[in-house]
Design a protein around this motif. Sequence first.
Motif, PDB file in Angstrom:
ATOM      1  N   GLN A 281       1.924   8.602  16.625  1.00  9.44           N
ATOM      2  CA  GLN A 281       1.741   9.903  17.270  1.00  9.44           C
ATOM      3  C   GLN A 281       2.865  10.204  18.254  1.00  9.44           C
ATOM      4  O   GLN A 281       3.239  11.363  18.449  1.00  9.44           O
ATOM      5  CB  GLN A 281       0.397   9.945  18.016  1.00  9.44           C
ATOM      6  CG  GLN A 281      -0.830   9.966  17.116  1.00  9.44           C
ATOM      7  CD  GLN A 281      -2.099   9.709  17.898  1.00  9.44           C
ATOM      8  OE1 GLN A 281      -2.108   9.691  19.131  1.00  9.44           O
ATOM      9  NE2 GLN A 281      -3.204   9.502  17.177  1.00  9.44           N
ATOM     10  N   GLU A 282       3.399   9.145  18.867  1.00 10.74           N
ATOM     11  CA  GLU A 282       4.447   9.306  19.878  1.00 10.74           C
ATOM     12  C   GLU A 282       5.852   9.297  19.278  1.00 10.74           C
ATOM     13  O   GLU A 282       6.834   9.166  20.010  1.00 10.74           O
ATOM     14  CB  GLU A 282       4.310   8.216  20.933  1.00 10.74           C
ATOM     15  CG  GLU A 282       3.079   8.375  21.808  1.00 10.74           C
ATOM     16  CD  GLU A 282       3.099   9.666  22.618  1.00 10.74           C
ATOM     17  OE1 GLU A 282       4.085   9.914  23.325  1.00 10.74           O
ATOM     18  OE2 GLU A 282       2.113  10.439  22.539  1.00 10.74           O
ATOM     19  N   GLY A 283       5.949   9.460  17.970  1.00 10.29           N
ATOM     20  CA  GLY A 283       7.252   9.649  17.348  1.00 10.29           C
ATOM     21  C   GLY A 283       7.923   8.424  16.776  1.00 10.29           C
ATOM     22  O   GLY A 283       9.063   8.501  16.301  1.00 10.29           O
ATOM     23  N   PHE A 284       7.253   7.274  16.781  1.00 15.55           N
ATOM     24  CA  PHE A 284       7.820   6.077  16.172  1.00 15.55           C
ATOM     25  C   PHE A 284       7.585   6.107  14.665  1.00 15.55           C
ATOM     26  O   PHE A 284       6.578   6.654  14.192  1.00 15.55           O
ATOM     27  CB  PHE A 284       7.188   4.814  16.761  1.00 15.55           C
ATOM     28  CG  PHE A 284       7.662   4.474  18.149  1.00 15.55           C
ATOM     29  CD1 PHE A 284       8.669   3.540  18.347  1.00 15.55           C
ATOM     30  CD2 PHE A 284       7.109   5.104  19.254  1.00 15.55           C
ATOM     31  CE1 PHE A 284       9.103   3.238  19.623  1.00 15.55           C
ATOM     32  CE2 PHE A 284       7.545   4.812  20.533  1.00 15.55           C
ATOM     33  CZ  PHE A 284       8.542   3.881  20.722  1.00 15.55           C
ATOM     34  N   GLU A 285       8.504   5.502  13.934  1.00 15.53           N
ATOM     35  CA  GLU A 285       8.377   5.413  12.479  1.00 15.53           C
ATOM     36  C   GLU A 285       8.508   3.964  12.032  1.00 15.53           C
ATOM     37  O   GLU A 285       9.348   3.222  12.550  1.00 15.53           O
ATOM     38  CB  GLU A 285       9.459   6.263  11.793  1.00 15.53           C
ATOM     39  CG  GLU A 285       9.333   7.758  12.072  1.00 15.53           C
ATOM     40  CD  GLU A 285      10.378   8.569  11.337  1.00 15.53           C
ATOM     41  OE1 GLU A 285      11.199   7.961  10.615  1.00 15.53           O
ATOM     42  OE2 GLU A 285      10.377   9.804  11.479  1.00 15.53           O
ATOM     43  N   GLN A 286       7.665   3.581  11.082  1.00 20.50           N
ATOM     44  CA  GLN A 286       7.709   2.216  10.565  1.00 20.50           C
ATOM     45  C   GLN A 286       8.972   2.010   9.739  1.00 20.50           C
ATOM     46  O   GLN A 286       9.282   2.784   8.841  1.00 20.50           O
ATOM     47  CB  GLN A 286       6.484   1.939   9.704  1.00 20.50           C
ATOM     48  CG  GLN A 286       6.421   0.527   9.145  1.00 20.50           C
ATOM     49  CD  GLN A 286       5.157   0.300   8.346  1.00 20.50           C
ATOM     50  OE1 GLN A 286       4.055   0.716   8.737  1.00 20.50           O
ATOM     51  NE2 GLN A 286       5.287  -0.363   7.211  1.00 20.50           N
ATOM     52  N   THR A 287       9.718   0.929  10.048  1.00 22.87           N
ATOM     53  CA  THR A 287      10.970   0.653   9.334  1.00 22.87           C
ATOM     54  C   THR A 287      10.946  -0.691   8.597  1.00 22.87           C
ATOM     55  O   THR A 287      11.590  -0.828   7.568  1.00 22.87           O
ATOM     56  CB  THR A 287      12.161   0.647  10.305  1.00 22.87           C
ATOM     57  OG1 THR A 287      11.943  -0.340  11.324  1.00 22.87           O
ATOM     58  CG2 THR A 287      12.334   2.016  10.960  1.00 22.87           C
ATOM     59  N   GLU A 288      10.234  -1.666   9.132  1.00 19.84           N
ATOM     60  CA  GLU A 288      10.196  -2.989   8.504  1.00 19.84           C
ATOM     61  C   GLU A 288       8.811  -3.588   8.672  1.00 19.84           C
ATOM     62  O   GLU A 288       8.019  -3.141   9.510  1.00 19.84           O
ATOM     63  CB  GLU A 288      11.229  -3.937   9.146  1.00 19.84           C
ATOM     64  CG  GLU A 288      12.676  -3.538   8.966  1.00 19.84           C
ATOM     65  CD  GLU A 288      13.625  -4.508   9.639  1.00 19.84           C
ATOM     66  OE1 GLU A 288      13.210  -5.661   9.905  1.00 19.84           O
ATOM     67  OE2 GLU A 288      14.767  -4.118   9.913  1.00 19.84           O
ATOM     68  N   GLY A 289       8.552  -4.625   7.891  1.00 19.69           N
ATOM     69  CA  GLY A 289       7.287  -5.328   8.014  1.00 19.69           C
ATOM     70  C   GLY A 289       7.453  -6.796   7.689  1.00 19.69           C
ATOM     71  O   GLY A 289       8.353  -7.183   6.919  1.00 19.69           O
ATOM     72  N   VAL A 290       6.629  -7.638   8.314  1.00 19.03           N
ATOM     73  CA  VAL A 290       6.624  -9.063   8.019  1.00 19.03           C
ATOM     74  C   VAL A 290       5.176  -9.507   7.843  1.00 19.03           C
ATOM     75  O   VAL A 290       4.247  -8.858   8.343  1.00 19.03           O
ATOM     76  CB  VAL A 290       7.288  -9.907   9.133  1.00 19.03           C
ATOM     77  CG1 VAL A 290       8.772  -9.593   9.240  1.00 19.03           C
ATOM     78  CG2 VAL A 290       6.597  -9.694  10.471  1.00 19.03           C
ATOM     79  N   VAL A 291       5.000 -10.592   7.136  1.00 21.42           N
ATOM     80  CA  VAL A 291       3.671 -11.164   6.980  1.00 21.42           C
ATOM     81  C   VAL A 291       3.669 -12.531   7.660  1.00 21.42           C
ATOM     82  O   VAL A 291       4.638 -13.296   7.533  1.00 21.42           O
ATOM     83  CB  VAL A 291       3.271 -11.280   5.491  1.00 21.42           C
ATOM     84  CG1 VAL A 291       4.292 -12.088   4.706  1.00 21.42           C
ATOM     85  CG2 VAL A 291       1.881 -11.900   5.356  1.00 21.42           C
ATOM     86  N   CYS A 292       2.632 -12.810   8.428  1.00 24.42           N
ATOM     87  CA  CYS A 292       2.504 -14.085   9.094  1.00 24.42           C
ATOM     88  C   CYS A 292       1.726 -15.049   8.193  1.00 24.42           C
ATOM     89  O   CYS A 292       0.609 -14.752   7.767  1.00 24.42           O
ATOM     90  CB  CYS A 292       1.764 -13.923  10.432  1.00 24.42           C
ATOM     91  SG  CYS A 292       1.528 -15.490  11.322  1.00 24.42           S
ATOM     92  N   TYR A 293       2.360 -16.183   7.892  1.00 29.58           N
ATOM     93  CA  TYR A 293       1.706 -17.233   7.107  1.00 29.58           C
ATOM     94  C   TYR A 293       1.336 -18.395   8.026  1.00 29.58           C
ATOM     95  O   TYR A 293       2.117 -18.783   8.890  1.00 29.58           O
ATOM     96  CB  TYR A 293       2.633 -17.744   5.996  1.00 29.58           C
ATOM     97  CG  TYR A 293       2.712 -16.823   4.807  1.00 29.58           C
ATOM     98  CD1 TYR A 293       1.752 -16.867   3.807  1.00 29.58           C
ATOM     99  CD2 TYR A 293       3.757 -15.919   4.676  1.00 29.58           C
ATOM    100  CE1 TYR A 293       1.816 -16.036   2.711  1.00 29.58           C
ATOM    101  CE2 TYR A 293       3.846 -15.073   3.577  1.00 29.58           C
ATOM    102  CZ  TYR A 293       2.865 -15.129   2.598  1.00 29.58           C
ATOM    103  OH  TYR A 293       2.946 -14.297   1.520  1.00 29.58           O
ATOM    104  N   ARG A 294       0.166 -18.920   7.809  1.00 36.39           N
ATOM    105  CA  ARG A 294      -0.387 -19.958   8.689  1.00 36.39           C
ATOM    106  C   ARG A 294      -0.837 -21.154   7.856  1.00 36.39           C
ATOM    107  O   ARG A 294      -1.471 -20.998   6.807  1.00 36.39           O
ATOM    108  CB  ARG A 294      -1.551 -19.370   9.480  1.00 36.39           C
ATOM    109  CG  ARG A 294      -2.396 -20.333  10.270  1.00 36.39           C
ATOM    110  CD  ARG A 294      -3.353 -19.554  11.137  1.00 36.39           C
ATOM    111  NE  ARG A 294      -4.371 -20.385  11.755  1.00 36.39           N
ATOM    112  CZ  ARG A 294      -5.011 -20.074  12.868  1.00 36.39           C
ATOM    113  NH1 ARG A 294      -4.723 -18.936  13.482  1.00 36.39           N
ATOM    114  NH2 ARG A 294      -5.933 -20.873  13.380  1.00 36.39           N
TER     115      ARG A 294
END
Length: 298
Positions: A281-294
Amino acid sequence: MKVEALKMERQGDFFEYCKKHRKELDDSFLYDEDLENFKADAENPTYIMTDSNGQIKGAASLILDDYHRRGNRARFRIFHCASHDDHDYKRLFEALLKHTMSLDHVFLFVPLLNEKLKVVMEKLNFDMERYTFLLVREDLKVRELAIPKGYQIKSFRPGKDEGAWCLVRNAAFSTLKGSETAITPEMVAKMPAESDYLDGGMMILYENDEPVGVVRGSDDEYEGSPIMNIGPVAVLPEYQGRGLGRVLLRAAIKFSKEKGYKRCVLCVNGDNEQAKALYLQEGFEQTEGVVCYRYELK
């Protein structure tokens, strides 16, 4: 292929291997400064895999500092094999296991685009725990702060506000996956001496004289250019839902523009839907993603 503990005389080669492959990985602890200050020891158990010519073809290193030990866990600094062979990964992992006897689990982040490493993690019986996304705001147009009556934002005072910072941050993140372990005043006291510290970038939100929220803006780099990293953005649980997180976020963006930055960046857990919605809502855009493996050790 030979697996051996990293020795001092090979640290330079290890650094070059990390730099060569860090774009494929979560590089949170593989910046040049991190590597310059790195030393293989009890807090950083590290192994390399070498071929018959002594060339490094794989590396695995854990972060076992006080913060992670208090959470009974360890985070990978790097876990990579040039062969992408799961048997090579298994040999490196088994070498590290002797350093994890008192821990509950180890974990690492894998970029969503690194399909080969994701497959390896599953073959090694790592479980997918959560997703984390990187969000960037290109337009630093400052929106109205609208600080509610009775509240005020003050700059963090080194030597005085460490306890207040911990009080808010620890209460706000006590159930947030990956951040449940409490930080200490001693940890906060070290922040002003770190290279990413920005004078005035740490701010505390007060209701009257009581701290109820914190936000931090720090110097960072993204895609080869300077950027301000925002985080944490934290509000005491009993004060959440009042728009105070938005106030803190806008205060950080305003600070970023005053410091001359063109962009801001932050990270958010995928299951923290309320926070992610706010950032979008505040103007940020998703650019990357990671997955956490445990990987569960017990």
